[in-house]
Design an enzyme around this catalytic site. Structure first.
Site, short mmCIF file in Angstrom:
data_model
loop_
_atom_site.label_atom_id
_atom_site.label_comp_id
_atom_site.label_asym_id
_atom_site.label_seq_id
_atom_site.Cartn_x
_atom_site.Cartn_y
_atom_site.Cartn_z
CB CYS A 2 -0.81 0.09 1.31
SG CYS A 2 -2.00 -1.42 1.50
NE ARG A 27 5.50 1.38 -1.09
CZ ARG A 27 6.45 1.32 -0.31
NH1 ARG A 27 7.56 2.06 -0.52
NH2 ARG A 27 6.44 0.49 0.94
CD1 TRP A 75 -0.85 -6.46 -0.14
CD2 TRP A 75 -0.26 -6.43 -2.24
NE1 TRP A 75 -0.31 -7.50 -0.70
CE2 TRP A 75 -0.06 -7.70 -1.71
CE3 TRP A 75 0.04 -5.93 -3.54
CZ2 TRP A 75 0.58 -8.46 -2.68
CZ3 TRP A 75 0.65 -7.14 -4.29
CH2 TRP A 75 1.01 -8.16 -3.88
CG ASN A 101 0.37 2.28 3.91
OD1 ASN A 101 -0.73 2.24 2.89
ND2 ASN A 101 1.54 2.77 3.32
N GLY A 102 -0.61 -0.98 6.55
CA GLY A 102 -0.28 -1.93 7.76
C GLY A 102 -1.58 -2.82 8.02
CD GLU A 482 18.42 -12.88 -6.83
OE1 GLU A 482 17.70 -13.64 -5.99
OE2 GLU A 482 18.09 -11.90 -7.36
CE LYS A 486 15.15 -11.31 -9.42
NZ LYS A 486 15.80 -10.69 -8.05
CD GLU A 489 11.21 -11.94 -7.68
OE1 GLU A 489 10.63 -11.47 -6.81
OE2 GLU A 489 12.19 -11.59 -8.26
CG HIS A 505 22.05 -36.98 -3.42
ND1 HIS A 505 22.68 -38.21 -3.02
CD2 HIS A 505 23.18 -36.38 -3.56
CE1 HIS A 505 24.00 -38.19 -2.61
NE2 HIS A 505 24.33 -36.89 -2.99
CE LYS A 600 12.11 -2.60 -5.23
NZ LYS A 600 12.97 -3.61 -5.75
O1 M6R Z 1 13.04 -4.81 0.54
P1 M6R Z 1 13.91 -6.14 0.76
O2 M6R Z 1 15.10 -6.50 0.34
O3 M6R Z 1 13.82 -6.62 2.18
O4 M6R Z 1 12.86 -7.30 0.02
C1 M6R Z 1 12.77 -8.61 0.33
C2 M6R Z 1 12.15 -9.35 -0.66
O5 M6R Z 1 10.90 -9.35 -0.69
C3 M6R Z 1 12.76 -9.13 -2.12
O6 M6R Z 1 14.15 -9.37 -2.49
C4 M6R Z 1 11.65 -10.05 -3.33
O7 M6R Z 1 12.41 -11.36 -3.08
C5 M6R Z 1 11.97 -9.36 -4.60
N1 M6R Z 1 10.85 -9.43 -5.39
C6 M6R Z 1 13.34 -9.93 -5.26
O8 M6R Z 1 13.38 -9.70 -6.59
#
Ligand code: M6R
Length: 605
Positions: A2, A27, A75, A101-102, A482, A486, A489, A505, A600
């Site tokens: 949010c 966000r 959100w 927010n929250g 990672e 990526k 996502e 394994h 985000k």
């Molecule tokens: O802001 P942060 O680095 O704490 O965020 C952590 C994760 O939410 C963030 O890295 C998420 O996995 C991203 N979508 C990665 O691309």
């Protein structure tokens, strides 16, 4: 997640608020709304819409004048995305409007109580509870009304309140969800993220948890939720408004991948000390004597930051010879961890707002642990909670998926490892070797970026895969993790990462021509072992894309990356895989900067 924007001044407020909301779109959100206080009317005017900010904009009537207002991107947590559940939430008389927010944990109990008292709810949200509590509070001032309502709620909030009877002010409060004031010339802004403010002012005040503020057009004051005045000195945001723009790229992700040579240069700048072959990290607040007493290092983060932490742990073990490991912060805080006084805890977060990481930091501090933060956003909650730390100076990262912050965080860990290593047993020559390697990184990253056209061809080739496997050994494994995150996502292709050593394994059973494998194959002491894994895959007719320092015979394709010091290889090997994910998603027509279901900053649990 949010987003909040607010304004009080002389300008027409609706266009300002809509522009602010657009800047928060990155966000992640599912609905939006805006409320304004018109000088000529005693009631507030509100418009809300499920969907994008442009859907909200289309609904804003021509006559929507006002010079004070608050707006929100939501959100969904309590109740599905809908017009009714979008914020702001108003009371029955249309006098009080709240954006929040929250999460209010005791919303359901309060709702039952308020319903029994005759309140009619118009939405399923937790926030509406807060609106009614403020509206029903009979204190004389808006500040008292808000304070009285906040006392009754349990949970987290960043909140902004507008009241038709108090048209000269907006009252805001923070507990676990960021609130930033923007100080202008006879006008004042409020937002949950500086991105919404920087095109108007770079003078900001960040509220602390438990703090409230009253903003008027030419004045602001801050105080605690119990009413005690606090002092808040404005600081200047480091970044220009243009840093938050796309800068000629088609997507923020592409812009941020391309910025990596400069970003890495920034994280190194002013920190290298050639005389002692080490680095200066003054913000750690940890002197050499204390650093020598550290027995273990535990790194905590989520998602990409956790992966950066895994590479960081490897760097610390190899350069500083301190046992180190990384763990998802979201898991750590729920397993009643043993908190050891000789362990240094490091919280990693791009945003510095991720709730799971923040909660882990708070739990650690409550148990008396020393916590460092490795954070990108200056002044963010985790940076403020930590006992010390380092900023990764990647610059604003707007795309939901993290790229340049991952790279800069890993470089920051290399600096931390070098710093700790040189206080302990790392030799001068090894210190020099790492420093030379670090200095080569920006140019080598640039070199990799120049092979984008070739990586795009490969991405087009592999984009029809339904699933992909990523493998690596030791330093290569977090790179595989990672890269697989990526790809999932932004392309929505299923991907799994495994240590290459684990193939036989279990996961070898999956290998067949339709399941391509991306293998991280650096020229290090594990080269032959990695090649053996490629043989195993080839023997089962699996397709292989290798990221390596030299052509790999068993691979169908090899992306060759420049060699650096082995400890720093993970940094370079990750870059082509960011481009691979990007171009795969592009060729599948995905919404790259705003992948479905993701936000985000994950500021709720
Ligand atoms: O802001 P942060 O680095 O704490 O965020 C952590 C994760 O939410 C963030 O890295 C998420 O996995 C991203 N979508 C990665 O691309």
């Amino acid at each position: 997640m949010c987003g909040i924007v607010g304004y009080i001044g002389k300008r027409d407020v609706a266009p300002l608020l809509l522009e602010g909301l657009q800047r928060l779109e990155y966000r992640g959100y599912d609905s939006a709304g805006v409320v304004v206080n018109s000088p000529k009317s005693s009631a507030l005017k509100m418009v809300k819409a499920k969907g994008r900010v442009r859907d909200l904009e289309a609904r804003v009537p021509k006559r929507f004048a006002g010079t004070t207002g608050i707006a929100h991107t939501r959100w969904a947590t309590h109740g599905a995305p809908s017009d009714e559940n979008a914020h702001p939430h108003m009371d029955a008389e249309g006098k009080v409007a709240v954006v929040h927010n929250g999460i209010i944990d005791n919303a359901s109990d309060l709702r039952t109580k308020l319903t029994a008292e005759g309140v009619e709810f118009l939405s399923e949200t937790d926030t509406e509870v807060l609106t009614h509590l403020i509206s029903r509070n009979d204190a004389d001032t808006l500040e008292e009304k808000v304070r009285g309502a906040l006392k009754q709620i349990e949970g987290t909030y960043g909140v902004a309140v507008l009241h038709a009877d108090f048209p000269d002010r907006i009252v805001v409060a923070r507990n676990g969800s960021p609130v930033v004031l923007g100080i202008g010339e006879k006008e004042m802004f409020v937002a949950s993220d500086v991105a919404a403010l920087v095109s108007h002012t770079r003078q900001i005040v960040t509220l602390d948890d438990g703090e409230m503020a009253t903003i008027k057009a030419d004045d602001f004051r801050t105080y605690t939720t119990s009413g005690t005045r606090t002092t808040a000195e404005p600081t200047t945001v480091e970044w220009e408004a243009e840093s938050y723009d796309m800068g000629g790229h088609d997507t923020y992700m592409h812009k941020e991948i391309s910025e990596q040579p400069d970003a890495v240069d920034r994280v190194l700048r002013g920190r290298i000390d050639d005389r002692f072959s080490t680095v200066h990290l003054g913000g750690l607040n940890l002197d050499a004597r204390e650093a020598r007493t550290i027995r273990r290092i535990k790194i905590l983060g989520c998602g990409t930051s956790y992966h950066a932490g895994l590479i960081g742990a490897g760097l610390i073990e190899s350069l500083a010879r301190i046992p180190a490991d990384a763990e998802p912060a979201s898991e750590f805080r729920y397993r009643n961890p043993v908190v050891d006084p000789d362990t240094l805890y490091v919280a990693v977060s791009q945003s510095g707002e991720t709730y799971d990481v923040l909660a882990a930091v708070q739990e650690l501090k409550r148990k008396g642990a020393r916590v460092l933060g490795v954070v990108n956003v200056v002044g963010s909650a985790i940076a403020r909670e930590a006992d010390g730390g380092m900023y990764v100076h990647a610059g604003p990262e707007v795309c939901v998926v993290s790229t340049k912050c991952f790279t800069n965080t890993v470089v920051a860990f290399a600096l931390l490892a070098l710093h700790l290593g040189r206080i302990r047993d790392l030799s001068v020559s090894d210190g020099k070797r790492i420093i030379e390697g670090l200095r080569k990184l920006p140019e080598q990253i640039q070199q990799i970026l120049e092979s984008e056209a070739d990586i795009k061809k490969l991405a087009d080739d592999y984009a029809d895969a339904k699933s992909m496997m990523f493998i690596g050994r030791v330093r290569g494994y977090p790179v595989a993790l990672e890269a697989s995150l990526k790809l999932k996502e932004i392309s929505y292709i299923h991907a799994e990462a495994y240590p290459a050593s684990e193939l036989k394994h279990g996961p070898l059973a999956l290998i067949e021509p339709a399941l391509p494998t991306v293998a991280i194959v650096p020229d290090d002491d594990l080269l032959e072992k990695n090649r053996a894994a490629l043989e195993e895959i080839k023997a089962r007719s699996g397709r292989i894309l290798a990221v390596a320092h030299q052509e790999q015979e068993k691979a169908d394709h090899t992306v060759v990356v420049p060699k650096n010091e082995p400890e720093l290889d993970p940094i370079l090997m990750g870059i082509p895989l960011q481009l691979l994910a990007y171009h795969t998603a592009l060729s599948l027509g995905r919404d790259i900067d705003k992948p479905r279901n993701l936000a985000k900053s994950v500021t709720v649990e």
